[in-house]
Design a protein around this motif. Structure first.
Motif, PDB file in Angstrom:
ATOM      1  N   MET A 114       0.836  -1.199   0.000  1.00 62.02           N
ATOM      2  CA  MET A 114       0.000   0.000   0.000  1.00 62.02           C
ATOM      3  C   MET A 114       0.866   1.243   0.000  1.00 62.02           C
ATOM      4  O   MET A 114       1.883   1.300   0.682  1.00 62.02           O
ATOM      5  N   GLN A 115       0.480   2.213  -0.802  1.00 66.32           N
ATOM      6  CA  GLN A 115       1.070   3.543  -0.748  1.00 66.32           C
ATOM      7  C   GLN A 115      -0.043   4.538  -0.438  1.00 66.32           C
ATOM      8  O   GLN A 115      -1.155   4.405  -0.952  1.00 66.32           O
ATOM      9  N   VAL A 116       0.274   5.495   0.412  1.00 66.52           N
ATOM     10  CA  VAL A 116      -0.638   6.611   0.652  1.00 66.52           C
ATOM     11  C   VAL A 116       0.070   7.855   0.128  1.00 66.52           C
ATOM     12  O   VAL A 116       1.123   8.242   0.643  1.00 66.52           O
ATOM     13  N   ILE A 134      -5.009   6.441  -2.245  1.00 62.51           N
ATOM     14  CA  ILE A 134      -4.585   5.122  -1.766  1.00 62.51           C
ATOM     15  C   ILE A 134      -4.253   4.238  -2.956  1.00 62.51           C
ATOM     16  O   ILE A 134      -5.075   4.063  -3.859  1.00 62.51           O
ATOM     17  N   VAL A 135      -3.058   3.688  -2.956  1.00 68.15           N
ATOM     18  CA  VAL A 135      -2.620   2.763  -4.005  1.00 68.15           C
ATOM     19  C   VAL A 135      -2.345   1.438  -3.312  1.00 68.15           C
ATOM     20  O   VAL A 135      -1.370   1.307  -2.569  1.00 68.15           O
ATOM     21  N   ILE A 136      -3.198   0.455  -3.533  1.00 64.58           N
ATOM     22  CA  ILE A 136      -3.109  -0.779  -2.742  1.00 64.58           C
ATOM     23  C   ILE A 136      -3.373  -1.998  -3.611  1.00 64.58           C
ATOM     24  O   ILE A 136      -4.165  -1.948  -4.556  1.00 64.58           O
ATOM     25  N   GLY A 137      -2.674  -3.095  -3.322  1.00 59.62           N
ATOM     26  CA  GLY A 137      -2.880  -4.303  -4.117  1.00 59.62           C
ATOM     27  C   GLY A 137      -2.101  -5.472  -3.560  1.00 59.62           C
ATOM     28  O   GLY A 137      -1.432  -5.371  -2.532  1.00 59.62           O
ATOM     29  N   GLN A 139       5.708  -2.431  -9.626  1.00 58.97           N
ATOM     30  CA  GLN A 139       5.636  -1.830 -10.954  1.00 58.97           C
ATOM     31  C   GLN A 139       4.183  -1.640 -11.392  1.00 58.97           C
ATOM     32  O   GLN A 139       3.821  -0.595 -11.936  1.00 58.97           O
ATOM     33  N   ARG A 140       3.360  -2.647 -11.152  1.00 59.57           N
ATOM     34  CA  ARG A 140       1.960  -2.566 -11.576  1.00 59.57           C
ATOM     35  C   ARG A 140       1.196  -1.509 -10.785  1.00 59.57           C
ATOM     36  O   ARG A 140       0.396  -0.758 -11.344  1.00 59.57           O
ATOM     37  N   LEU A 141       1.457  -1.436  -9.487  1.00 59.58           N
ATOM     38  CA  LEU A 141       0.806  -0.410  -8.675  1.00 59.58           C
ATOM     39  C   LEU A 141       1.308   0.991  -9.053  1.00 59.58           C
ATOM     40  O   LEU A 141       0.526   1.946  -9.092  1.00 59.58           O
ATOM     41  N   GLY A 142       2.601   1.090  -9.315  1.00 59.25           N
ATOM     42  CA  GLY A 142       3.160   2.372  -9.726  1.00 59.25           C
ATOM     43  C   GLY A 142       2.558   2.853 -11.027  1.00 59.25           C
ATOM     44  O   GLY A 142       2.244   4.041 -11.190  1.00 59.25           O
ATOM     45  N   ARG A 143       2.368   1.934 -11.959  1.00 59.87           N
ATOM     46  CA  ARG A 143       1.753   2.294 -13.243  1.00 59.87           C
ATOM     47  C   ARG A 143       0.301   2.716 -13.055  1.00 59.87           C
ATOM     48  O   ARG A 143      -0.153   3.700 -13.650  1.00 59.87           O
ATOM     49  N   ALA A 144      -0.435   1.972 -12.218  1.00 59.93           N
ATOM     50  CA  ALA A 144      -1.842   2.315 -11.974  1.00 59.93           C
ATOM     51  C   ALA A 144      -1.955   3.716 -11.375  1.00 59.93           C
ATOM     52  O   ALA A 144      -2.809   4.516 -11.784  1.00 59.93           O
TER      53      ALA A 144
END
Length: 397
Positions: free
Chosen positions: A4-6, A164-167, A333-338
């Protein structure tokens, strides 16, 4: 794995206000753990469950990153919540971070590559927050107060700024529950619009004399395109051919391969929400700096006026399309791209559409695009060199 990134919008160095280096310093303070556990105790709590949790600040954003095995992710969320509730904002921690930051900045005074990059930003964005060092100066950090850091964090770590970037190994419902729990300590807060700054077209050269044995040359120019422009895929291909592809790029071929003026030469287009510009760099011998500068101008001039060849476009397509799986391998990488797709206003899945457009791109369409951007010819240069050594070398010859 769970991650997760906030991301807090307009909370990076652009929001430093009267205190250059404030955002990055505040992020370092958030890496000092909680008041209850302290820096060492908090680090130990993370290490015991192999949890990674840290904060950093960029130009536009302030980011927390959390990742672990799925079985420990709930513990990570709890520690993150504790960090937001009671960060270790003590005078002791403040003095520690202040000392280490000043030490780092003093070391950078002899990092001439870093100094040249700062000099270019001063030239391109004079009179704006982008012209200041994102880390601040030694004087800036010495003048900083704990109360200023506390106020910055209070105003910027708020819900209205958060993305929120989460996966990973979780369901959508689990992801929502994790995010809701993690952000419980935050107030709603406020957010203001992110400003946009135009790069200068003054085409000036700034020189700093340092006791260096080689010349550090940075160059840049305005690039008239916003981050969400539908033509940005053409900019990606054009920049790849001109300077961002390493060996095979125009700049590398002309500067290194044909003339042996530098170990590497690089150029790229920067498209962000707060600024858009073209920039590049190289290092060369002191006696070669004038020639290297001249070659850079000639290469970019020919690129704008004559465009690219069919072979250059075919080679660029082969690499950009063929290397796509390598840019989408890992969860991060996938979360960063999203996040990138969302933050820059394209919507999820844009990267696949961009590849389709690159595949269909013709050399005529690309050259027409390049010809419509003559502003990159208005190059400013920032050079860190040793003029005395340069003159000495010439006289010896």
């Amino acid at each position: 794995i769970a991650s997760m990134q906030v991301v807090f919008r307009y909370s990076g160095s652009l929001a430093d206000g009267e205190h250059p280096g404030l955002a990055k310093f505040s992020a370092r303070m958030m890496n000092e753990g909680t008041k209850t556990l302290g820096s060492t105790g908090f680090a130990k709590a993370l290490e015991e469950r192999a949890i990674s949790l840290g904060a950093h600040a960029g130009t536009e954003t302030f980011v927390f990153g959390l990742s672990s095995l799925k079985e420990a992710f709930g513990n990570g969320i709890g520690l993150f919540e504790d960090l937001l509730k009671e960060p270790n904002l003590t005078e002791e921690s403040f003095k520690k971070v202040q000392t280490t930051t000043i030490g780092s900045l003093m070391r950078k005074e002899s990092d001439y590559d870093y100094q040249a990059s700062l000099l270019l930003k001063k030239s391109l964005f004079e009179g704006t927050p982008l012209a200041r060092p994102a880390d601040g100066t030694v004087e800036d950090i010495k003048a900083l107060k704990l109360s200023v850091v506390e106020n910055f964090l209070k105003n910027h770590l708020v819900l209205r700024r958060a993305i929120i970037v989460i996966g990973g190994a979780m369901t959508l419902d689990e992801a929502k529950a994790y995010a809701k729990e993690a952000l419980k300590p935050l107030a709603a807060g406020e957010i203001e619009p992110l400003p946009f700054f135009e790069a200068s077209d003054s085409a000036k050269t700034a020189v700093e004399v340092k006791p260096t044995e080689q010349a550090y040359i940075y160059f840049g120019a305005p690039f008239k395109m916003r981050v969400d422009d539908p033509q940005r895929y053409k900019a990606k291909v054009a920049a790849f051919i001109l300077g961002s592809s390493g060996f095979g790029s125009r700049l590398m071929e002309e500067v290194r391969v044909k003339r042996g003026l530098a170990y590497s030469a690089y150029g790229r287009v920067m498209l962000n929400r707060s600024r858009s510009y073209f920039s590049g760099y190289l290092q060369t011998k002191l006696e070669s700096q004038d020639e290297a500068k001249k070659v850079v101008i000639e290469v970019i001039d020919a690129f704008v006026k004559k465009g690219v060849t069919q072979k250059e476009l075919d080679d660029a397509k082969m690499f950009l399309l063929g290397s796509e799986p390598l840019r989408n391998e890992t969860l991060s990488q996938r979360l960063g791209r999203a996040f990138d797709e969302y933050y820059k206003g394209f919507g999820l899945g844009y990267s696949r559409k961009q590849l389709e457009r690159i595949e269909a791109l013709t050399v005529e369409a690309l050259n027409d695009f390049i010809a419509k951007h003559p502003e990159i010819l208005k190059l400013s240069f920032a050079i860190v060199t040793n003029e005395s050594e340069k003159l000495k070398t010439k006289s010896e010859k």
